[in-house]
Design an enzyme around this catalytic site. Structure first.
Site, PDB file in Angstrom:
ATOM      1  NE  ARG A   6      -3.347  -1.285   2.703  1.00 11.46           N
ATOM      2  CZ  ARG A   6      -3.540  -1.344   4.012  1.00 11.46           C
ATOM      3  NH1 ARG A   6      -3.680  -0.254   4.719  1.00 11.46           N
ATOM      4  NH2 ARG A   6      -3.583  -2.489   4.638  1.00 11.46           N
ATOM      5  CE1 TYR A  45     -16.769  17.949 -10.414  1.00 10.17           C
ATOM      6  CE2 TYR A  45     -15.963  20.155 -10.841  1.00 10.17           C
ATOM      7  CZ  TYR A  45     -15.901  18.793 -11.065  1.00 10.17           C
ATOM      8  OH  TYR A  45     -14.961  18.289 -11.930  1.00 10.17           O
ATOM      9  CE1 TYR A  59      -6.425  10.377   5.217  1.00 12.80           C
ATOM     10  CE2 TYR A  59      -5.203   8.320   5.426  1.00 12.80           C
ATOM     11  CZ  TYR A  59      -6.315   9.091   5.711  1.00 12.80           C
ATOM     12  OH  TYR A  59      -7.305   8.575   6.499  1.00 12.80           O
ATOM     13  NE  ARG A  86     -18.297  17.949 -20.250  1.00 10.43           N
ATOM     14  CZ  ARG A  86     -17.218  17.181 -20.301  1.00 10.43           C
ATOM     15  NH1 ARG A  86     -16.064  17.631 -19.879  1.00 10.43           N
ATOM     16  NH2 ARG A  86     -17.295  15.959 -20.771  1.00 10.43           N
TER      17      ARG A  86
END
Ligand code: UDP
Length: 218
Positions: A6, A45, A59, A86
């Site tokens: 990972r 958004y 992270y 769009r």
């Protein structure tokens, strides 16, 4: 073993120029923090993408996670959906059908459109950079057009009889958008090559066939 694997993985966020909101500076460089409404219709958004970025970078700082964050500017080309709403797909479909071209507001707002092959080329170069290249990095074409200029070009390139109509402006519509791509040039050795009219012609050819195909199957 699982953890080691990972740790080696690289996670990429396909983020967006929407993080700049309705920018007050132009062109937009990655060190500009943007001008984003937290409550408007685009906020879900825009702020969603920004929130995801905070997690990527936390992270990365806390756990050394390998991240790459790209700020993707308006992109277009063949295989867009004709009804995705769009501007390029809307205008080309309207022009091919000789229907009115719907400009939201004055049409003086600007965008900078990147042909999909160029964008993917930049993305691939970004993916293959060393782990210290985290982004965020602007990926887009700095050639800036007004929406009305775009409409006129599409009408000309399709030989369309479409009139232009002005509808109500979209709420919180960014008034200008143009990437500064010097970071991409320096870190990726990348810049886009496809001229807007060449790209539009290739998208027009695609939509023309797609509409004919849809008409035959209906
Ligand atoms: N736009 C327009 N008519 C349309 C669709 C979009 O005038 O039929 C305008 C829209 O208001 C915006 C620009 O074109 O100023 C780009 O819109 P799009 O949704 O393609 O991308 P975004 O706003 O997310 O950059």
């Amino acid at each position: 073993m699982e953890l080691a694997r990972r740790r080696d993985a690289v996670i990429v966020q396909a983020s967006t120029s929407e993080v700049y909101g309705d920018p007050l500076v132009s062109p937009q460089r990655e060190d500009y923090f943007g001008n984003v409404s937290t409550i408007g219709p685009r906020a879900c958004y825009d702020e969603g993408k920004r929130c995801a970025e905070t997690q990527f970078f936390d992270y990365h700082r806390l756990y050394g996670l390998k991240i790459k964050v790209a700020w993707i500017f308006n992109t277009y080309g063949p295989r867009m959906r004709p009804d995705d709403g769009r501007v390029i797909s809307n205008f080309i479909v309207q022009a091919l059908r000789n229907e009115p071209i719907t400009i939201y507001g004055s049409g003086l707002q600007t965008r900078s459109f990147c042909y999909v092959d160029d964008l993917i080329g930049g993305f691939m170069k970004f993916l293959h950079t060393s782990p210290d290249v985290t982004g965020p990095i602007n990926l887009g074409n700095p050639t800036e057009l007004t929406v009305i200029d775009l409409a006129e070009r599409i009408i000309r390139l399709t030989n369309s009889k479409s009139p232009i109509v002005h509808l109500l402006p979209a709420v919180d519509d960014p008034q200008q958008r143009r990437p500064d791509i010097s970071r991409a040039a320096a870190q990726l050795g990348w810049r886009p090559h496809v001229d807007i009219e060449d790209g539009l012609l290739s998208a027009i050819t695609y939509f023309d066939l797609a509409l004919q195909h849809a008409a035959v199957s209906n």
